[in-house]
Design a protein around this motif. Sequence first.
Motif, short mmCIF file in Angstrom:
data_model
loop_
_atom_site.label_atom_id
_atom_site.label_comp_id
_atom_site.label_asym_id
_atom_site.label_seq_id
_atom_site.Cartn_x
_atom_site.Cartn_y
_atom_site.Cartn_z
N GLY A 280 -8.03 -0.59 8.54
CA GLY A 280 -7.30 1.00 9.60
C GLY A 280 -5.83 0.46 9.95
N ARG A 281 -5.37 -0.94 10.65
CA ARG A 281 -4.71 -0.90 12.13
C ARG A 281 -3.39 -1.04 11.39
N ARG A 282 -4.45 -2.61 10.01
CA ARG A 282 -3.57 -3.00 9.32
C ARG A 282 -3.24 -2.64 8.29
N LEU A 283 -3.85 -1.43 7.42
CA LEU A 283 -2.41 -0.61 6.42
C LEU A 283 -2.98 0.50 6.21
N GLY A 284 -2.58 0.91 7.78
CA GLY A 284 -2.58 2.47 8.25
C GLY A 284 -4.14 2.83 7.50
N THR A 285 -4.09 3.88 8.27
CA THR A 285 -5.16 4.67 7.64
C THR A 285 -5.19 5.31 6.49
N GLY A 286 -3.68 6.19 6.20
CA GLY A 286 -3.46 6.11 4.53
C GLY A 286 -3.77 5.13 3.15
N THR A 287 -3.11 4.46 3.45
CA THR A 287 -3.31 3.41 1.98
C THR A 287 -4.90 2.56 2.75
N ALA A 288 -5.31 2.75 3.89
CA ALA A 288 -7.06 2.23 3.91
C ALA A 288 -7.98 3.21 2.84
N LEU A 289 -7.39 4.37 2.97
CA LEU A 289 -8.84 5.47 2.48
C LEU A 289 -8.36 4.69 1.00
N THR A 290 -7.01 4.84 0.67
CA THR A 290 -6.53 4.75 -0.99
C THR A 290 -7.56 3.56 -1.81
N CYS A 291 -7.45 2.13 -0.42
CA CYS A 291 -7.51 0.98 -1.19
C CYS A 291 -9.35 0.79 -1.25
N VAL A 391 -4.93 10.98 -7.44
CA VAL A 391 -4.58 12.54 -7.43
C VAL A 391 -4.73 12.39 -5.72
N THR A 392 -5.59 11.80 -4.86
CA THR A 392 -5.37 11.52 -3.64
C THR A 392 -4.59 11.18 -2.92
N ALA A 393 -4.26 10.56 -3.94
CA ALA A 393 -3.27 9.03 -2.69
C ALA A 393 -2.36 9.34 -2.49
N SER A 394 -1.16 10.74 -2.56
CA SER A 394 -0.42 11.39 -1.68
C SER A 394 -0.64 12.22 -0.52
N MET A 395 -1.93 12.74 -1.24
CA MET A 395 -2.58 13.90 0.29
C MET A 395 -3.01 13.16 1.35
N THR A 396 -3.50 11.82 1.15
CA THR A 396 -4.03 11.21 2.33
C THR A 396 -2.72 10.19 2.56
N SER A 397 -1.56 10.21 2.44
CA SER A 397 -1.05 8.54 2.52
C SER A 397 -0.80 8.83 3.95
#
Length: 431
Positions: A280-291, A391-397
Motif C-alpha cells: 500500500g505504501r509503495r504502490l498506493g492502496t488503489g494500485t495495490a488492490l488492482t495488482c 472493471v474495478t481498476a478505475s473504481m478503486t484507483s
Amino acid sequence: MTSDVRTLPTGFGRLWTAQTVSSLGDGVSHAALPLLALTLTRDPMALAVVTAAGTLPWLLFGVLGGALVDRWDRRRTMWVMDAARAVLLAIPAAAAALDVLSIALLAAVAFLLGLGGLFFDTAATAYLPDLLGRDPALLERANSRLRGAQTAMSGFAGPPAGSALLALGLAVPLLADAVSFTLSALLVRSLPALPRPVPEVRESLLRQARVGASYVFRDRLLLGLALRPAVGNIAFLAVETVLALFAHDRLGIDTYGFGLLLTAEATGGLLGAGIASCLGRRLGTGTALTCTAAVEGVAILGLAAAPNPYVAGLALAVCGAGMGATMVLGPSLRQAIVPAHLLGRVASTSRMLAMCAAPVGAILGGWLATTYDIRTPLYAAAVLLLAMTAVTASMTSNRRVEAALRAAAPAGSPDHPASKEPALESAPDAL
C-alpha cells in the motif's frame, strides 16, 4: 508525528489476543462440526445442511445486523456475542456426552454460531477505526496482524487440533471452542469504552438498513471494494468445488498431498497479509488492490495449466498471497473512509454481497465441470477475476482513494498523508 511512526495502542493488543484465541477455537470447531455430523449420518444432503446453516445468517440478516450494530455499543456487542456463543456450545457438548446429538441440533447450533459471528465481526470492524483514531496507516498494520493471526489459528493450528480433540471425545472440541469464546469475551470486556457515534434521527430499522446499503451502491469506491470479494467468491468457490477432484484426477495427489496443497495456499495468505501495508505504501492502496486482484487471476490460470503438484502448490500460494493482501487493504480503506455511524451497515452489506455470491460460484463450478471438463471451472474463474480487475481498476484507483481519505480526514489534520499533497479534483462518486 506522522501515522507511519505512531504505535498501536495497548487496547489493540487485547483485541488481537481475543481474536487470535477465538480464531483458534473457530478452527477447532470448523474441523470438528463436519466430523461430528459424519458420526451421525452419511447422507451428503444432511452434511450440506450443517455446512450451509453457518452461512445462512449473513444471507438473511446481513444488512439488518449491520443496522443493529450501528445502534448498539460495539464493545458490549462483541463480548456479549462471545459469551453467548460459549454458552451455546455447551448444549451440543452436553448432547454429545449424553449420546443424544442430532443433525438438526448441529444445524441449529451452526446457524446460531453464524448469527453470533455476524454481530461480532460487524461490531469488531466498526470498533477498530475508533480505537485507532481512524488512522489509515494504523488500520493497515492492525488488519495485517489480525488477518495473519486469523489465518494461522483457523487455517493451520485449529483444524488439526479439532481432529485430535475429537479423538478424546465428541464433546471435547466443542468445550475447547467454548473456552476460547469465554477467554475472548473477558478480553474484549476489558477493552476501553469508546464514545458511540452520534445517533441519527430515530428511524425504522428497515429504513436504516436501506440507507446503509444505498451508501455502498451510490459510492463508486465503496462499490468497487464490495465487488472484489463478491466476484472473487464466485471465482474461488467455482475452483474450490472441484479442487479436490482436480488434484486427484489431473495431478495425482492423494489425501495427504491435498492437505499440503491447501497449506500452501494458507502460507501464501500469511505472506500476503504481512506485506499488505508495504504494498500500500509503495504502490498506493488503489494500485495495490488492482495488482493483487490481477495476481489472483493469473495464479488461478497457472493452477489450471499446472503440469504437476509443485506448480499447482506454487500457484495456490501466489493466489493466497494476493487474497491475503486484498483482505487487509480493502477493509482497512473502508474503515478509514466510512462515517462511524454507518460503518456497521456498510461492512455488513459488503460481507453479505460476498456471502451471497459464494453459492453461485459453487453451482457454476459444478456445472462447468459436469458439462465440459474438470479444468474448465478454473479457466472460467481466472477469466472472471481478470475481467473484474479491469472493471474495478478505475473504481478503486489511487486518485479516488486519495480523494476519499482526504474527505474523511479531520480538517487540518497534520497526520494524514494526503494532507501534504495538493488537493485533487474528482468527479462525484455517485453512480
